[in-house]
Motif scaffolding. Sequence first.
Motif, PDB file in Angstrom:
ATOM      1  N   PHE A  20       1.035  -1.292  -0.347  1.00 25.24           N
ATOM      2  CA  PHE A  20      -0.213  -0.313  -0.221  1.00 25.24           C
ATOM      3  C   PHE A  20       0.884   0.856   0.173  1.00 25.24           C
ATOM      4  O   PHE A  20       2.001   1.090   0.068  1.00 25.24           O
ATOM      5  N   HIS A  40       0.216   5.699   0.445  1.00 27.98           N
ATOM      6  CA  HIS A  40      -0.769   6.741   0.882  1.00 27.98           C
ATOM      7  C   HIS A  40      -0.186   8.624   0.645  1.00 27.98           C
ATOM      8  O   HIS A  40       0.937   8.616   1.903  1.00 27.98           O
ATOM      9  N   PRO A  85      -6.071   4.690   1.097  1.00 30.49           N
ATOM     10  CA  PRO A  85      -4.760   3.929   0.548  1.00 30.49           C
ATOM     11  C   PRO A  85      -4.767   3.350  -0.475  1.00 30.49           C
ATOM     12  O   PRO A  85      -5.522   3.095  -1.019  1.00 30.49           O
ATOM     13  N   THR A 117      -3.958   0.798  -2.847  1.00 29.51           N
ATOM     14  CA  THR A 117      -2.958  -1.614  -3.372  1.00 29.51           C
ATOM     15  C   THR A 117      -1.752  -1.023  -4.334  1.00 29.51           C
ATOM     16  O   THR A 117      -2.563  -0.421  -5.295  1.00 29.51           O
ATOM     17  N   ALA A 135      -9.273  -0.368   1.254  1.00 31.70           N
ATOM     18  CA  ALA A 135      -7.635  -0.344   1.985  1.00 31.70           C
ATOM     19  C   ALA A 135      -7.392   1.489   2.700  1.00 31.70           C
ATOM     20  O   ALA A 135      -6.899   1.101   3.882  1.00 31.70           O
ATOM     21  N   LEU A 165      -1.500  -0.301   8.462  1.00 28.75           N
ATOM     22  CA  LEU A 165      -1.608  -0.501   7.965  1.00 28.75           C
ATOM     23  C   LEU A 165       0.192   0.212   9.126  1.00 28.75           C
ATOM     24  O   LEU A 165      -0.316   1.464   9.239  1.00 28.75           O
ATOM     25  N   HIS A 169      -2.546  -9.824   1.366  1.00 23.63           N
ATOM     26  CA  HIS A 169      -1.781  -9.125   1.391  1.00 23.63           C
ATOM     27  C   HIS A 169      -1.230  -9.542   1.661  1.00 23.63           C
ATOM     28  O   HIS A 169       0.324 -10.144   1.300  1.00 23.63           O
TER      29      HIS A 169
END
Length: 268
Positions: free
Chosen positions: A51, A53, A59, A61, A160, A169, A219
């Motif tokens: 990810f 951001h 975010p 992917t 996300a 995250l 993920h």
Amino acid sequence: MNADFHAVTRERHAQRSWRKFSSYQWAAGANLVPIVAPELATAAMHLPIGFVHKEGEPPLTVAVLGFEPGVNLFVAADGRWLGGYVPAMLRMRPFALLPAPDGKLVLCVDEAAGEVRELPGAPGTEPFFTPEGELAPAVKQVMEFVSRVEDNKAPTAAAAAALKEHGLLVPWKITLQTDAGPREVEGLLKVEEAKIAGLPDEAFLALRRAHALPLLYAHLLSSQNMPLLGQLARARAAALKQQNVMPVTANGELDLSFMNGGDTLRFS
């Protein structure tokens, strides 16, 4: 070469044709490529998924295709794709859905990509339109494919965003060995597996409602592919060394805490 997108229209393209690209050399600089929900299960078997951001945005992917900006380790020097799966965003070429002046998304083609031909019926090409003026079957398939990708961008972003909202995250620490010494890769995020067990039931249900659980598990599974990037980086370094080029290479000191097709028109 800069892209030159134009809406696919009878007026502009009835007397032109296009062909599928035969080399991924044009993607050699794409180290992070967005992916969407329908391709997660297949992509996770072949590529690391992470990810990124930007402030003020959800975010994103991404398939992690290289450690360094501008270096796609899955593209060989001769343009071959070295992995087992090609992200859908790369397989669209030379097409994309882009906004028209009225804001509606329309199918566009990059006329600078080298796949568009001025003459209809050129060897190895497909027409844009039938003699009756309708979209040709191959272009209809492309339209369905790029539309499906576009339709899944927002749900994937929402999933996300749910992972970020619940604090899952964290920075993904990857160490590169450069000619100047070790350096940390910045900007890439991962899910911290230890945080999952501590989620309240309400948060876990919220992730389920946001359809974030398939993204989460894909993920985690995909992290097993991170060593492949190290192998590709070392192979690339060895090849470039023979050419007396000194590239940035991976030293294998990767964070592996999660380890306990290129058909144009299909996700798998």
